[in-house]
Design an enzyme around this catalytic site. Structure first.
Site, PDB file in Angstrom:
ATOM      1  N   GLY A 197       0.821  -1.201   0.000  1.00 62.34           N
ATOM      2  CA  GLY A 197       0.000   0.000   0.000  1.00 62.34           C
ATOM      3  C   GLY A 197       0.854   1.249   0.000  1.00 62.34           C
ATOM      4  O   GLY A 197       2.087   1.194   0.092  1.00 62.34           O
ATOM      5  N   SER A 198       0.202   2.402  -0.075  1.00 60.94           N
ATOM      6  CA  SER A 198       0.933   3.662  -0.206  1.00 60.94           C
ATOM      7  C   SER A 198       1.764   3.984   1.028  1.00 60.94           C
ATOM      8  O   SER A 198       2.898   4.467   0.913  1.00 60.94           O
ATOM      9  CB  SER A 198      -0.052   4.804  -0.493  1.00 60.94           C
ATOM     10  OG  SER A 198      -1.020   4.909   0.543  1.00 60.94           O
ATOM     11  N   THR A 199       1.237   3.719   2.226  1.00 61.46           N
ATOM     12  CA  THR A 199       2.004   3.998   3.440  1.00 61.46           C
ATOM     13  C   THR A 199       3.148   3.003   3.591  1.00 61.46           C
ATOM     14  O   THR A 199       4.265   3.368   3.987  1.00 61.46           O
ATOM     15  CB  THR A 199       1.097   3.957   4.676  1.00 61.46           C
ATOM     16  OG1 THR A 199      -0.073   4.744   4.435  1.00 61.46           O
ATOM     17  CG2 THR A 199       1.809   4.508   5.899  1.00 61.46           C
TER      18      THR A 199
ATOM     19  N   ASP B 256       3.139  -2.720   8.330  1.00 55.57           N
ATOM     20  CA  ASP B 256       2.155  -2.644   7.254  1.00 55.57           C
ATOM     21  C   ASP B 256       1.194  -1.495   7.538  1.00 55.57           C
ATOM     22  O   ASP B 256       1.101  -1.011   8.669  1.00 55.57           O
ATOM     23  CB  ASP B 256       1.386  -3.967   7.147  1.00 55.57           C
ATOM     24  CG  ASP B 256       0.781  -4.202   5.776  1.00 55.57           C
ATOM     25  OD1 ASP B 256       0.762  -3.258   4.956  1.00 55.57           O
ATOM     26  OD2 ASP B 256       0.313  -5.329   5.515  1.00 55.57           O
ATOM     27  N   GLY B 257       0.480  -1.084   6.525  1.00 53.28           N
ATOM     28  CA  GLY B 257      -0.537  -0.058   6.681  1.00 53.28           C
ATOM     29  C   GLY B 257      -1.879  -0.667   7.044  1.00 53.28           C
ATOM     30  O   GLY B 257      -2.005  -1.880   7.237  1.00 53.28           O
TER      31      GLY B 257
ATOM     32  N   GLY C 239      -5.636  -2.682  -0.964  1.00 54.50           N
ATOM     33  CA  GLY C 239      -4.698  -2.946  -2.054  1.00 54.50           C
ATOM     34  C   GLY C 239      -4.780  -4.348  -2.605  1.00 54.50           C
ATOM     35  O   GLY C 239      -3.934  -4.764  -3.402  1.00 54.50           O
TER      36      GLY C 239
ATOM     37  N   GLU D 215      -0.913 -10.536   3.326  1.00 56.34           N
ATOM     38  CA  GLU D 215      -0.689  -9.654   4.469  1.00 56.34           C
ATOM     39  C   GLU D 215      -1.028 -10.355   5.781  1.00 56.34           C
ATOM     40  O   GLU D 215      -0.288 -10.250   6.769  1.00 56.34           O
ATOM     41  CB  GLU D 215      -1.521  -8.380   4.320  1.00 56.34           C
ATOM     42  CG  GLU D 215      -1.001  -7.436   3.256  1.00 56.34           C
ATOM     43  CD  GLU D 215      -1.913  -6.256   3.011  1.00 56.34           C
ATOM     44  OE1 GLU D 215      -1.410  -5.209   2.574  1.00 56.34           O
ATOM     45  OE2 GLU D 215      -3.137  -6.372   3.248  1.00 56.34           O
TER      46      GLU D 215
END
Length: 262
Positions: free
Chosen positions: A34-36, A89-90, A105, A111
Site C-alpha cells: 500500500g501507499s504507506t 504494514d498499513g 490494495g 498480508e
C-alpha cells in the site's frame, strides 16, 4: 525532488520513518503493501544503504517485492524465512483495540499470513485511519472465482444476522474485468458502514465455502504508529498501554524523495 509533500504524504512518511526505527540489525521483516507501506520500504532502504543495516524482507505482494528489490533490500520468501521478527504494514482503518480493516490494495491474504507469522505487527497510518467503529471503509473478502456469485449470495445471507448498518456486496473490478489478486482470486467488497462485532463477523465469513480470507485483522496488531500532516508522530503499544509522541524532521527525507518519480 518535489518542492513539498502534501499533508497526507507527510503523515504517511512520518509514521513510516518512526516505525523503521524499530528495526534492528539481523531482523527478518514482513513488508506490507500500500501507499504507506511503500514509504516504509523507502525508509528501510535508506537505513540499509546508509547504516549497512542487514535485514531480510518478506513482501506481502508482487509490487512490494519489486520495490524492495529495486531499492536494494534483500527479499526472501516466507518459506525461506520461516518466522519473522517484525511486520510493518498499513491499514485502511483501525479502532481503539487495534482491530483493523485491510485489503484496500487487494493483498489481504498474504498480508494476514505474513502478519500472523511474526512476533510483532506494527501498523503505520495517518490519523484519518483511526475510527471509533470499523466499517466505513469497505471490508474486502477474497473469494475463489469458481462460483463467486453463489459465494456472494451466501455472504449476503450471513450479513442478515450480523450487527452491521449496510449489507451491499460488490465485485471489485479492474477496468471492465474482475480484479485478480496475486493468487488469481476475486475480491468482494462489503459496504457495511459500521461493524458492531468484528470478531464474530470475521469468523462467520471464513466459514463460508468459497471464501479464502477476509480483511478483518483481529488480535494481530501490537503497535500503531500514527503520523500527522505537520510531521508529528505517535507510537502506541497495545500490550503496555504506553504512548510516545515525537516529531520527524522532514529535511532528513531529501534522499528518499529523490527516488520518487511522482
Amino acid at each position: 525532488m518535489p518542492a513539498e509533500l502534501s499533508p497526507i504524504d507527510t503523515a504517511k512518511f512520518a509514521a513510516a520513518r518512526r516505525a523503521v526505527d524499530l528495526v534492528q540489525d539481523g531482523m527478518k521483516l514482513g513488508l506490507g503493501t500500500g501507499s504507506t507501506a511503500a514509504w516504509m520500504v523507502r525508509c528501510l532502504a535508506e537505513r540499509v544503504r546508509e547504516e549497512g543495516l542487514r535485514v531480510q524482507g518478506v513482501p506481502t505482494s508482487t509490487r512490494t517485492a519489486e520495490l524492495a528489490r529495486a531499492l536494494g533490500i534483500q527479499v526472501v520468501t516466507l518459506d525461506e524465512a520461516k518466522w519473522l521478527d517484525l511486520t510493518i504494514d498499513g491499514a485502511d482503518e483501525f479502532d481503539a483495540d487495534f482491530n483493523l480493516i485491510k485489503g484496500g490494495g487487494a493483498a489481504l491474504l498474504q498480508e494476514k499470513i505474513v502478519a500472523t507469522a511474526s512476533d510483532r505487527m506494527v501498523v503505520i497510518a495517518d490519523a484519518a485511519k483511526e475510527v471509533a467503529h470499523l466499517g466505513a471503509f469497505p471490508l474486502p473478502v477474497e473469494v475463489i472465482p469458481f462460483g463467486w456469485q453463489s459465494t456472494k449470495m451466501l455472504i449476503e445471507e450471513t450479513l442478515e444476522g450480523m450487527d452491521v448498518l449496510g449489507r451491499e456486496v460488490t465485485l471489485r473490478l479492474s477496468g471492465d474485468a474482475p480484479l485478480l489478486t496475486d493468487e488469481k482470486n476475486y475480491i468482494l467488497d462489503l459496504h457495511l458502514k459500521r461493524i458492531g462485532e468484528p470478531r464474530k463477523l470475521g469468523l462467520a465469513l471464513n466459514q463460508i465455502a468459497g471464501v479464502v480470507e477476509n480483511g478483518l485483522f483481529i488480535d494481530i496488531c501490537d503497535t500503531v504508529v500514527v503520523g500527522h500532516g505537520d510531521g508529528r508522530v505517535s507510537l502506541r503499544d497495545l500490550q503496555s498501554g504506553q504512548a510516545e509522541e515525537g516529531f520527524i524532521d522532514m529535511d532528513r527525507a531529501r534522499n528518499i524523495f529523490a527516488d520518487l518519480g511522482d
